[in-house]
Design a protein around this motif. Structure first.
Motif, short mmCIF file in Angstrom:
data_model
loop_
_atom_site.label_atom_id
_atom_site.label_comp_id
_atom_site.label_asym_id
_atom_site.label_seq_id
_atom_site.Cartn_x
_atom_site.Cartn_y
_atom_site.Cartn_z
N GLN A 21 36.22 49.17 37.01
CA GLN A 21 35.52 49.73 38.17
C GLN A 21 35.24 51.23 38.04
N HIS A 122 43.57 43.64 35.46
CA HIS A 122 42.74 43.70 36.67
C HIS A 122 41.37 43.14 36.27
N TRP A 123 41.41 41.93 35.70
CA TRP A 123 40.24 41.04 35.57
C TRP A 123 39.37 41.21 34.35
N ASN A 166 46.65 41.52 38.77
CA ASN A 166 46.09 41.85 40.07
C ASN A 166 45.37 40.64 40.65
N GLU A 167 45.77 40.21 41.83
CA GLU A 167 45.05 39.18 42.58
C GLU A 167 44.64 37.99 41.72
N CYS A 170 41.68 35.75 42.76
CA CYS A 170 40.29 36.09 42.41
C CYS A 170 39.99 35.63 40.99
N ASN A 295 48.09 43.12 48.41
CA ASN A 295 46.81 43.75 48.78
C ASN A 295 46.34 43.12 50.06
N TYR A 297 43.33 43.48 53.30
CA TYR A 297 42.14 44.13 53.87
C TYR A 297 41.78 43.61 55.25
N GLU A 366 47.15 47.71 47.54
CA GLU A 366 45.78 48.05 47.95
C GLU A 366 45.62 47.85 49.44
N TRP A 413 43.28 51.91 48.60
CA TRP A 413 42.15 51.52 47.76
C TRP A 413 40.92 52.17 48.37
N GLU A 420 32.05 47.90 42.76
CA GLU A 420 32.71 46.89 43.59
C GLU A 420 32.27 45.48 43.15
N TRP A 421 32.57 45.18 41.91
CA TRP A 421 32.39 43.83 41.34
C TRP A 421 30.98 43.28 41.62
N PHE A 429 34.38 52.31 48.66
CA PHE A 429 35.76 52.22 49.15
C PHE A 429 36.55 53.51 48.95
C1 FCB Z 1 40.32 43.75 45.71
C2 FCB Z 1 40.31 44.19 44.26
C3 FCB Z 1 39.85 45.60 44.04
C4 FCB Z 1 38.73 46.00 44.99
C5 FCB Z 1 39.09 45.65 46.40
C6 FCB Z 1 38.05 46.05 47.41
O1 FCB Z 1 40.14 42.39 45.78
O2 FCB Z 1 41.58 44.04 43.68
O3 FCB Z 1 39.51 45.75 42.69
O4 FCB Z 1 37.55 45.46 44.56
O5 FCB Z 1 39.33 44.28 46.52
#
Ligand code: FCB
Length: 459
Positions: A21, A122-123, A166-167, A170, A295, A297, A366, A413, A420-421, A429
């Motif tokens: 990122q 992280h992906w 990470n996650e 996803c 994480n 949100y 995050e 974060w 942002e992917w 962010f």
């Molecule tokens: C999470 C990711 C991070 C970022 C945030 C907004 O899912 O780990 O890389 O994109 O969302």
């Protein structure tokens, strides 16, 4: 503005980023291609046709970014290591130039008095491993452990906190079922195998980290707070399936050493083919961790729904008879995500209720919000909504701690606006604004607010 929430002595305030990122420099110093290079260069995959080729150019500008962290006053910085910088094809000898970049970053952080917290994955999977099956195959978990050993061998003495994955939700489900993340597959059993192999990879990496003698190791999960759209039995059952797919698939093996007992009602025939699970996997996965990274949100409102695909043979792993409904009466961020901080408290307290003493100390790895930020003529960014979001989520976190959840740290974060992917650069962010044309960094009001919060805990 009400007073800052206050946290116990020793609480870690941090900021987070991830390699693809922010780094850019995708062709430099021997880095190999990752699945995100391939995916972002595939027409139609990323909004605006954006890629991570340049991103925030952090690879060259890291001293400036570390200076921003130092001035902010954070105790810790969470970054991720790009596997294809270390092993361009995902296996074989280490690329010393790749290792050297992270070594210099770590030294810069330590010189600034900031504790490095490294995420190993992280992906950005090396594309060469995706070509061999990616996370659908067990070999990738074994390769991940070998890569972890290489990195830990070089950095364990200077990096106290390590995050394996990470996650993984996803990676497994956005990557291999929804198809909105790299590698963009839409599968049933393939995604469930990926979920399992990510957990196996975590377990093997934990062993490698222990062997290297690291101080702290754990995993980061994006746990969902799923709420029923109505009180009907059907919607409540839909929440169980959503919880299984998002949360229990990870927390049950990791924290309780078992597979979720709701997996059959969630995945039906897809989960009956379990030949990717080996004897001994649960013991490997459930190794004690020093912390759990969470994480968070936003909450999700869930309603019962029919399968999207009527033919069971064609169903993807996320086609589990539930759908998302709007969350009423609250502000939504630029992501369209509802702002409901009390659900952050509820998520953490329910995690503690479910797992009790089996829940390790938690780090919030995050939390943050995307907002439509603009730099004003006098060079400031008045991101008032983000300040409110951060303040209210930190307050909600403090409430969970008062209710008995052992939370040791919080990483906002993100330090910088970044890639942002699938949404590209349009979603911001950062607590620092990045002008992608000039790479100019402009601290936003939220940066200054967070700095004052941190300063209020010192001395
Ligand atoms: C999470 C990711 C991070 C970022 C945030 C907004 O899912 O780990 O890389 O994109 O969302």
């Amino acid at each position: 503005m009400p007073p800052f929430p206050s946290f116990p002595a020793g609480f870690v305030f941090g900021a987070a980023t991830a390699s693809y990122q922010i780094e850019g420099a995708t062709h430099e110093d021997g880095r190999g291609p990752s699945i995100w290079d391939t995916y972002s260069h595939t027409p139609g995959r990323i909004d605006g046709g954006d890629t991570g080729d340049v991103a925030c150019d952090h690879y060259h500008r890291y001293p400036q970014d570390v200076a921003l962290l130092r001035d902010l006053g954070v105790g810790s910085y969470r970054f991720s290591i790009a596997w294809p910088r270390i092993q361009p094809t995902g296996q074989g000898p280490a690329n010393l130039q790749g290792l050297d970049f992270y070594s210099r970053l770590v030294d810069e952080l330590l010189a600034a008095g900031i504790e490095p917290a490294a995420t190993l994955y992280h992906w950005d999977l090396p594309q060469a491993l995706e070509d061999r099956g990616g996370w659908r195959v067990r070999e990738t978990a074994e390769r991940f452990a070998a890569y972890t050993a290489v990195v830990a061998d070089h950095l364990a003495d200077r990096v106290p906190r390590w995050i394996t994955l990470n996650e993984p939700w996803c990676s497994a489900f956005l990557g291999y079922s929804v198809g909105r993340h790299a590698p963009g597959a839409q599968e049933g059993t393939g995604a469930l195998a990926a979920a399992h192999h990510l957990l196996v990879g975590h377990g093997l990496a934990m062993r490698a980290l222990r062997a290297a003698g690291v101080r702290e190791a754990g995993i980061t999960l994006n746990l969902d707070r799923n709420l029923p759209a109505t009180d009907s039995a059907a919607d409540r059952a839909a929440v169980v399936r959503a919880d299984t797919q998002h949360n229990l698939v990870w927390t049950e093996p990791l924290l309780a050493g078992r597979y979720p007992d709701t997996e059959t009602e969630t995945w039906g025939e897809l989960i009956t083919r379990q030949d990717f699970r080996y004897d001994g996997d649960l013991e490997l996965i459930a190794q004690p961790m020093d912390f759990l990274g969470v994480n968070y949100y936003r909450p999700t409102v869930v309603a019962d729904a029919p399968h999207r695909e009527s033919d069971p043979a064609l169903r993807v792993a996320t086609d589990n008879r539930f759908t998302e409904r709007p969350y009423p009466d609250v502000r939504h961020t630029a992501m369209g995500w509802p702002v409901a901080p009390e659900t952050f408290t509820d998520l953490l307290t329910s995690l503690k209720e479910t797992y009790g003493d089996a829940l390790p100390p938690v780090h919030i790895t995050e939390n943050g919000s995307a907002e439509p930020d603009e730099v004003t003529a006098d060079g400031t960014v008045h991101d008032t909504d983000r300040v409110t979001y951060l303040r209210d989520h930190l307050t909600a976190l403090r409430t969970a701690m008062d209710a008995g959840v052992d939370v040791r740290g919080y990483y906002v974060w993100s330090l910088l606006d970044n890639f942002e992917w699938a949404l590209g650069y349009a979603k911001r962010f950062g607590i620092v604004h990045v002008d992608y044309a000039t790479q100019r960094r402009t601290p936003k009001d939220s940066y200054h607010w967070y700095g004052k919060l941190i300063a209020s805990h010192q001395g």
